[in-house]
Scaffold this active site. Structure first.
Site, short mmCIF file in Angstrom:
data_model
loop_
_atom_site.label_atom_id
_atom_site.label_comp_id
_atom_site.label_asym_id
_atom_site.label_seq_id
_atom_site.Cartn_x
_atom_site.Cartn_y
_atom_site.Cartn_z
N ASN A 1 0.87 -1.18 0.00
CA ASN A 1 0.00 0.00 0.00
C ASN A 1 0.90 1.23 0.00
OD1 ASN A 1 -1.81 2.03 0.50
ND2 ASN A 1 -2.35 1.35 2.57
N TRP A 2 0.99 1.87 -1.15
CA TRP A 2 1.94 2.99 -1.27
C TRP A 2 1.42 4.28 -0.64
CZ3 TRP A 2 4.08 2.64 -7.02
CH2 TRP A 2 4.77 1.42 -7.16
N LYS A 3 0.15 4.30 -0.27
CA LYS A 3 -0.45 5.49 0.37
C LYS A 3 -0.18 6.74 -0.50
CE LYS A 3 -0.05 3.10 4.72
NZ LYS A 3 0.13 3.13 6.17
N HIS B 1 -9.30 1.16 5.04
CA HIS B 1 -8.02 1.36 5.72
C HIS B 1 -8.20 2.30 6.90
CE1 HIS B 1 -3.90 2.48 6.53
NE2 HIS B 1 -3.56 1.37 5.91
N GLU C 1 -6.55 4.67 7.96
CA GLU C 1 -6.33 6.09 7.66
C GLU C 1 -7.57 6.72 7.01
OE1 GLU C 1 -2.66 5.44 5.58
OE2 GLU C 1 -1.75 4.83 7.47
N GLU D 1 -5.43 -5.11 10.64
CA GLU D 1 -4.35 -4.16 10.89
C GLU D 1 -4.62 -3.40 12.18
OE1 GLU D 1 -2.38 -2.92 6.96
OE2 GLU D 1 -4.23 -1.78 7.09
N GLY E 1 2.56 1.91 10.93
CA GLY E 1 3.52 3.00 10.79
C GLY E 1 4.22 3.36 12.09
N SER F 1 3.42 -2.55 10.45
CA SER F 1 4.87 -2.66 10.67
C SER F 1 5.45 -4.02 10.31
CB SER F 1 5.22 -2.27 12.11
OG SER F 1 4.84 -0.94 12.36
N GLY G 1 2.84 -1.28 4.34
CA GLY G 1 2.89 0.15 4.07
C GLY G 1 4.32 0.60 3.81
N GLY G 2 4.95 1.15 4.84
CA GLY G 2 6.28 1.75 4.71
C GLY G 2 7.29 0.88 3.97
#
Ligand code: PGA
Length: 251
Positions: free
Chosen positions: A10-12, A94, A96, A166, A172, A212, A233-234
């Site tokens: 997920n590149w956000k 998600h 976010e 999640e 994150g 994470s 993610g990251g």
């Protein structure tokens, strides 16, 4: 039960067109038949990303979609638009989106319904806040999110859904849920699906872990009985890290 693992990046809100192009060029060198690799670039990069992955195994997916099929919704993107640029799957729910864009369980249930009815596959995200876990309320939260979001679907439609657990406190933050917490929640989710639908559906549905995931912990997380891969993610923004995570899901 042999469920094929999924590793989805997920590149956000990261990656310009150039950055997206060069990461995809690197990702195409990953070779595995045992893992479904997915990447979720921003809307602006989707069309080109689809043309770049072309015949390779990577699937390009969207990070969001609107719940109405079309109309006066400035700034929004519809299922039909996604499909018209070659997208077959979308992430919905998600944390976010829930937190920063006030997407409630009811809104998310409308999004899931619209996406599925228009032939998009869905990765549906659920997860509790830290305070909810500390108050021992995490199972109730997950049950509500999943019941409202997914249990309006029928036995056919649910087959086009992947669930991503999640925990919000692990996204994150560098803080991962421990292995026992992850397996316990994934098993709880699979049982909810069994109770609502049937045994076959619950044994086949893929449940990803997110929060994470990194090269150093991916393998032990992916080896848990009810974990069928990860939403990353990251670490999905870095080729070497993402490749290591994908290969950790192998076999
Ligand atoms: P993270 O994000 O891997 O950076 O924790 C996971 C996610 O938001 O899906």
């Amino acid at each position: 039960m042999d469920r094929k693992k999924i590793v989805a990046g997920n590149w956000k809100m990261n990656m310009t067109m150039e950055q997206s192009n060069s990461l995809i060029a690197e990702l195409k060198s990953i070779s595995t038949n045992d893992v479904e690799i997915k990447i979720a670039p921003s809307f602006t990069n989707l069309h080109h990303a689809v043309s770049l992955v072309d015949s390779c195994e990577i699937e390009v997916i969207a990070q969001n979609v609107h719940f109405e099929e079309r109309g006066a919704y400035t700034g929004e993107v519809s299922t039909e638009m996604l499909i018209s640029v070659g997208i077959n799957s979308v992430i919905i729910g998600h944390s976010e989106r829930r937190k920063y864009f006030n997407e409630s369980d009811n809104i998310l249930s409308k999004k899931v319904k619209t996406a599925i009815e228009n032939n998009l596959n869905v990765i549906f995200c659920i997860g509790e806040e830290l305070s909810e876990r500390e108050n021992n309320n995490h199972f109730n939260v997950i049950k509500d999110q999943i019941s409202i979001g997914l249990f309006g679907l029928d036995n056919q439609q649910i087959n086009n859904v992947v669930i991503a657990y999640e925990p919000v406190w692990a996204i994150g933050t560098g803080k991962t849920a421990n292995l026992a917490q992850i397996q316990e929640m994934h098993n709880f989710i699979r049982n909810l699906v069994r109770d609502k639908f049937d045994n076959n559906i619950s044994e086949n549905i893929r449940i990803l872990y997110g929060g994470s995931v990194k090269p150093s912990n991916a393998q032990e997380i992916f080896s848990l009985k009810d974990v069928d891969g990860g939403l990353i993610g990251g670490a999905s923004l870095n080729f070497t890290d993402f490749k290591t995570i994908v290969l950790s899901a192998n076999g």
